[in-house]
Scaffold this motif. Structure first.
Motif, PDB file in Angstrom:
ATOM      1  N   ASN A 136       0.591  -1.198  -0.097  1.00 22.06           N
ATOM      2  CA  ASN A 136       0.102   0.244  -0.159  1.00 22.06           C
ATOM      3  C   ASN A 136       0.440   1.303  -0.352  1.00 22.06           C
ATOM      4  N   THR A 137       1.679   1.013  -0.137  1.00 27.15           N
ATOM      5  CA  THR A 137       3.045   2.486  -0.230  1.00 27.15           C
ATOM      6  C   THR A 137       2.920   3.624  -1.037  1.00 27.15           C
ATOM      7  N   LYS A 138       1.999   3.086  -2.731  1.00 24.68           N
ATOM      8  CA  LYS A 138       1.779   4.328  -3.132  1.00 24.68           C
ATOM      9  C   LYS A 138       0.395   5.007  -3.384  1.00 24.68           C
ATOM     10  N   LYS A 139      -0.917   4.312  -1.874  1.00 28.62           N
ATOM     11  CA  LYS A 139      -2.308   4.470  -2.156  1.00 28.62           C
ATOM     12  C   LYS A 139      -2.617   5.774  -1.552  1.00 28.62           C
ATOM     13  N   ASN A 140      -3.256   6.235  -2.435  1.00 29.85           N
ATOM     14  CA  ASN A 140      -4.175   7.841  -1.674  1.00 29.85           C
ATOM     15  C   ASN A 140      -5.201   7.690  -1.508  1.00 29.85           C
ATOM     16  N   TRP A 141      -5.905   8.644  -0.476  1.00 31.38           N
ATOM     17  CA  TRP A 141      -7.028   8.963  -0.987  1.00 31.38           C
ATOM     18  C   TRP A 141      -7.779   9.414  -2.002  1.00 31.38           C
ATOM     19  N   SER A 142      -9.109   7.853  -2.039  1.00 37.30           N
ATOM     20  CA  SER A 142     -10.048   8.547  -3.017  1.00 37.30           C
ATOM     21  C   SER A 142     -10.977   6.983  -3.154  1.00 37.30           C
ATOM     22  N   LYS A 143     -12.235   8.272  -4.017  1.00 37.64           N
ATOM     23  CA  LYS A 143     -13.480   6.812  -3.714  1.00 37.64           C
ATOM     24  C   LYS A 143     -13.265   5.888  -3.819  1.00 37.64           C
ATOM     25  N   LYS A 144     -12.432   4.990  -5.087  1.00 40.63           N
ATOM     26  CA  LYS A 144     -11.429   3.734  -5.124  1.00 40.63           C
ATOM     27  C   LYS A 144     -11.175   3.058  -4.262  1.00 40.63           C
ATOM     28  N   TYR A 145     -10.206   4.277  -3.280  1.00 45.38           N
ATOM     29  CA  TYR A 145      -9.563   3.547  -2.399  1.00 45.38           C
ATOM     30  C   TYR A 145     -10.913   3.690  -0.709  1.00 45.38           C
ATOM     31  N   TYR A 146     -11.591   3.644  -0.482  1.00 40.31           N
ATOM     32  CA  TYR A 146     -12.126   4.184   0.387  1.00 40.31           C
ATOM     33  C   TYR A 146     -13.373   2.561   0.392  1.00 40.31           C
ATOM     34  N   LEU A 147     -13.929   2.513  -0.494  1.00 39.70           N
ATOM     35  CA  LEU A 147     -14.640   2.291  -1.218  1.00 39.70           C
ATOM     36  C   LEU A 147     -14.461   0.627  -1.060  1.00 39.70           C
ATOM     37  N   GLY A 148     -13.429   0.641  -0.916  1.00 31.12           N
ATOM     38  CA  GLY A 148     -12.141  -1.188  -1.200  1.00 31.12           C
ATOM     39  C   GLY A 148     -12.355  -2.063   0.480  1.00 31.12           C
ATOM     40  N   ILE A 149     -13.104  -0.528   0.908  1.00 25.91           N
ATOM     41  CA  ILE A 149     -13.386  -1.238   2.284  1.00 25.91           C
ATOM     42  C   ILE A 149     -15.106  -2.334   2.645  1.00 25.91           C
ATOM     43  N   ILE A 150     -15.246  -2.198   1.522  1.00 26.25           N
ATOM     44  CA  ILE A 150     -17.252  -2.837   1.652  1.00 26.25           C
ATOM     45  C   ILE A 150     -16.758  -4.059   1.146  1.00 26.25           C
ATOM     46  N   LYS A 151     -15.414  -4.845   0.864  1.00 30.98           N
ATOM     47  CA  LYS A 151     -15.523  -5.833   0.665  1.00 30.98           C
ATOM     48  C   LYS A 151     -15.360  -6.540   1.811  1.00 30.98           C
ATOM     49  N   ILE A 152     -14.154  -5.839   2.499  1.00 29.28           N
ATOM     50  CA  ILE A 152     -14.112  -6.434   3.960  1.00 29.28           C
ATOM     51  C   ILE A 152     -14.821  -6.673   5.059  1.00 29.28           C
ATOM     52  N   LEU A 153     -15.877  -5.609   5.526  1.00 28.23           N
ATOM     53  CA  LEU A 153     -16.632  -5.469   5.607  1.00 28.23           C
ATOM     54  C   LEU A 153     -18.487  -6.363   5.392  1.00 28.23           C
ATOM     55  N   PHE A 154     -18.127  -6.813   3.946  1.00 31.95           N
ATOM     56  CA  PHE A 154     -18.885  -8.058   3.321  1.00 31.95           C
ATOM     57  C   PHE A 154     -18.566  -8.750   4.446  1.00 31.95           C
ATOM     58  N   ILE A 155     -17.389  -9.664   4.342  1.00 34.82           N
ATOM     59  CA  ILE A 155     -16.961 -11.006   4.800  1.00 34.82           C
ATOM     60  C   ILE A 155     -17.057 -11.002   5.631  1.00 34.82           C
ATOM     61  N   TYR A 156     -17.241  -9.779   6.413  1.00 35.81           N
ATOM     62  CA  TYR A 156     -17.202 -10.075   8.151  1.00 35.81           C
ATOM     63  C   TYR A 156     -18.290 -10.076   8.782  1.00 35.81           C
ATOM     64  N   PHE A 157     -19.236  -9.779   7.365  1.00 37.36           N
ATOM     65  CA  PHE A 157     -20.590  -9.882   8.248  1.00 37.36           C
ATOM     66  C   PHE A 157     -20.912 -10.993   8.081  1.00 37.36           C
ATOM     67  N   ILE A 158     -20.534 -11.695   6.503  1.00 39.15           N
ATOM     68  CA  ILE A 158     -21.087 -12.777   6.408  1.00 39.15           C
ATOM     69  C   ILE A 158     -20.579 -14.097   7.207  1.00 39.15           C
ATOM     70  N   CYS A 159     -18.728 -14.159   7.665  1.00 39.14           N
ATOM     71  CA  CYS A 159     -18.595 -14.821   8.587  1.00 39.14           C
ATOM     72  C   CYS A 159     -19.152 -14.753   9.848  1.00 39.14           C
ATOM     73  N   SER A 160     -19.885 -12.992  10.495  1.00 40.78           N
ATOM     74  CA  SER A 160     -20.471 -13.236  11.543  1.00 40.78           C
ATOM     75  C   SER A 160     -21.467 -13.803  11.848  1.00 40.78           C
ATOM     76  N   VAL A 161     -22.377 -14.211  10.831  1.00 41.90           N
ATOM     77  CA  VAL A 161     -23.069 -14.680  10.659  1.00 41.90           C
ATOM     78  C   VAL A 161     -23.474 -16.058  10.447  1.00 41.90           C
ATOM     79  N   ILE A 162     -22.536 -16.832  10.223  1.00 40.37           N
ATOM     80  CA  ILE A 162     -22.292 -17.960  10.583  1.00 40.37           C
ATOM     81  C   ILE A 162     -21.683 -18.290  11.486  1.00 40.37           C
ATOM     82  N   CYS A 163     -21.200 -17.507  12.026  1.00 40.20           N
ATOM     83  CA  CYS A 163     -20.785 -17.916  13.730  1.00 40.20           C
ATOM     84  C   CYS A 163     -21.870 -17.794  14.467  1.00 40.20           C
ATOM     85  N   TYR A 164     -22.343 -17.125  14.362  1.00 41.06           N
ATOM     86  CA  TYR A 164     -23.737 -16.760  15.114  1.00 41.06           C
ATOM     87  C   TYR A 164     -24.807 -18.056  14.860  1.00 41.06           C
ATOM     88  N   LEU A 165     -24.661 -18.554  13.615  1.00 40.89           N
ATOM     89  CA  LEU A 165     -25.906 -19.697  13.680  1.00 40.89           C
ATOM     90  C   LEU A 165     -25.114 -20.103  13.639  1.00 40.89           C
TER      91      LEU A 165
END
Length: 358
Positions: A79-108
């Motif tokens: 991530n040495t060259k990463k700058n703040w941008s719309k594309k960069y911040y939207l990258g967190i969506i995948k992390i949160l999605f995976i976290y949510f799905i894994c959390s639901v599975i752990c709960y069930l």
């Protein structure tokens, strides 16, 4: 099946331009995560270190603790060259999605069975405790938000200033780990900065790794590993294993172990590996985050069985390879399915926002 084949074809094209060494590092990192959880769930920390089997476990513990530091070193390196941008911040969506799905599975699978309500689940979800290993997500989110600004700060330094800065972060985030119990000899207020120490070390290695030879890095890694194992066995012999100044994520020994291991893998000529082997490392690397979070479910399955079947802690070592392989492969398959869900449900919407014409 057609959709899966399309994904595989796209991934095959990416392999040609990838640095396979980084995929190998990430593969080792997730493997070490699963290995260290074997020790956690098979009674290693409650048993006195006595006999060859427990001593072997000490060796596994010493090398496996570099798992999270490797992930953080990779984050800095990539991530040495990463700058703040719309594309960069939207990258967190995948992390949160995976976290949510894994959390639901752990709960069930787990939390629902022990009486947790939906309300309690959402409390765990938003406090990043719903997936057993989601502390990493909790830590990474803060780092993710700061990365563009950390990069701007670091990249505007001269080469000499970068070296001094990395040493400074090491001094405040890692060195205080040598303090003994409740007798601090070095100011330790900033020791919680250890994730930044690894992040900036990853950035430093990206730029200056050429200054270190493979031979010297390998020798240094082996020496530190052998010395750390020997000290651990001496200090813990006959007593329960306890975390010391050289056996935690923030420890000085773990810092040098993970950094030298990282350098050794970076220096290897792995692009000469057969294409199939490179693809395997690439595939595991792409799904390592989901593997990390979902592995708790499979940990509960296999280690509950081992604990009931084998009474002696040392004898549980015989199940190390099959248990780790079971958790690794099961988590990989599950993470692959979760990533497919992301591709089908979320990714198109994210891409439409990223590449939307103004």
């Amino acid at each position: 099946m057609k959709f899966i084949q399309t994904i595989l074809n796209k991934q095959n094209k990416k392999i040609k331009s990838r640095n396979i060494n980084l995929d190998v590092i990430r593969t080792f990192a997730i493997l070490f995560v699963i290995c260290i959880h074997f020790l956690l769930y098979t009674g290693f920390y409650e048993a006195p270190v006595y006999g060859i089997k427990l001593e072997i476990m000490v060796v596994f513990r010493t090398i496996s603790i570099i798992c999270v530091p490797l992930f953080l070193l990779l984050t800095g390196y990539l991530n040495t060259k990463k700058n703040w941008s719309k594309k960069y911040y939207l990258g967190i969506i995948k992390i949160l999605f995976i976290y949510f799905i894994c959390s639901v599975i752990c709960y069930l699978y787990y939390y629902h069975n022990i009486g947790y309500s939906i309300l309690e689940f959402f409390k765990l979800l938003f406090s990043f405790q719903a997936a057993r290993y989601s502390w990493y997500v909790n830590m990474y989110l803060g780092l993710f938000l700061l990365i563009p600004f950390l990069n701007q700060m670091y990249n505007h330094l001269s080469q000499k200033q970068k070296k001094v800065f990395v040493i400074s972060v090491f001094l405040v985030g890692i060195l205080p780990s040598i303090n003994l119990l409740y007798t601090p000899l070095i100011p330790n207020y900033w020791i919680s900065l250890w994730p930044f120490s690894y992040y900036f070390m990853g950035m430093y290695l990206k730029e200056f790794s050429k200054n270190y030879s493979l031979k010297n890095c390998a020798i240094f890694f082996i020496l530190i590993l052998v010395l750390s194992c020997a000290i651990s066995m001496v200090l813990n012999y006959g007593t329960q294993y306890h975390t010391t100044f050289f056996s935690d994520y923030s420890s000085i020994v773990t810092f040098f172990l993970s950094s030298s291991f990282f350098l050794v893998i970076i220096k290897l000529k792995l692009n000469e590996l057969p294409r199939f082997i490179r693809y395997v490392f690439y595939f595991i690397s792409c799904h390592s985050f989901g593997m990390y979070l979902i592995s708790y479910v499979f940990d509960k399955i296999i280690y509950s069985w081992i604990m009931m079947k084998v009474v002696n802690v040392g004898d549980r070592l015989y199940y190390f390879i099959p248990a780790v392989l079971f958790v690794f492969m099961s988590s990989l398959v599950c993470s692959f399915i979760i990533n497919i869900l992301y591709e089908r449900i979320i990714k198109k919407g994210v891409d439409s926002v990223v590449y939307k014409k103004c």
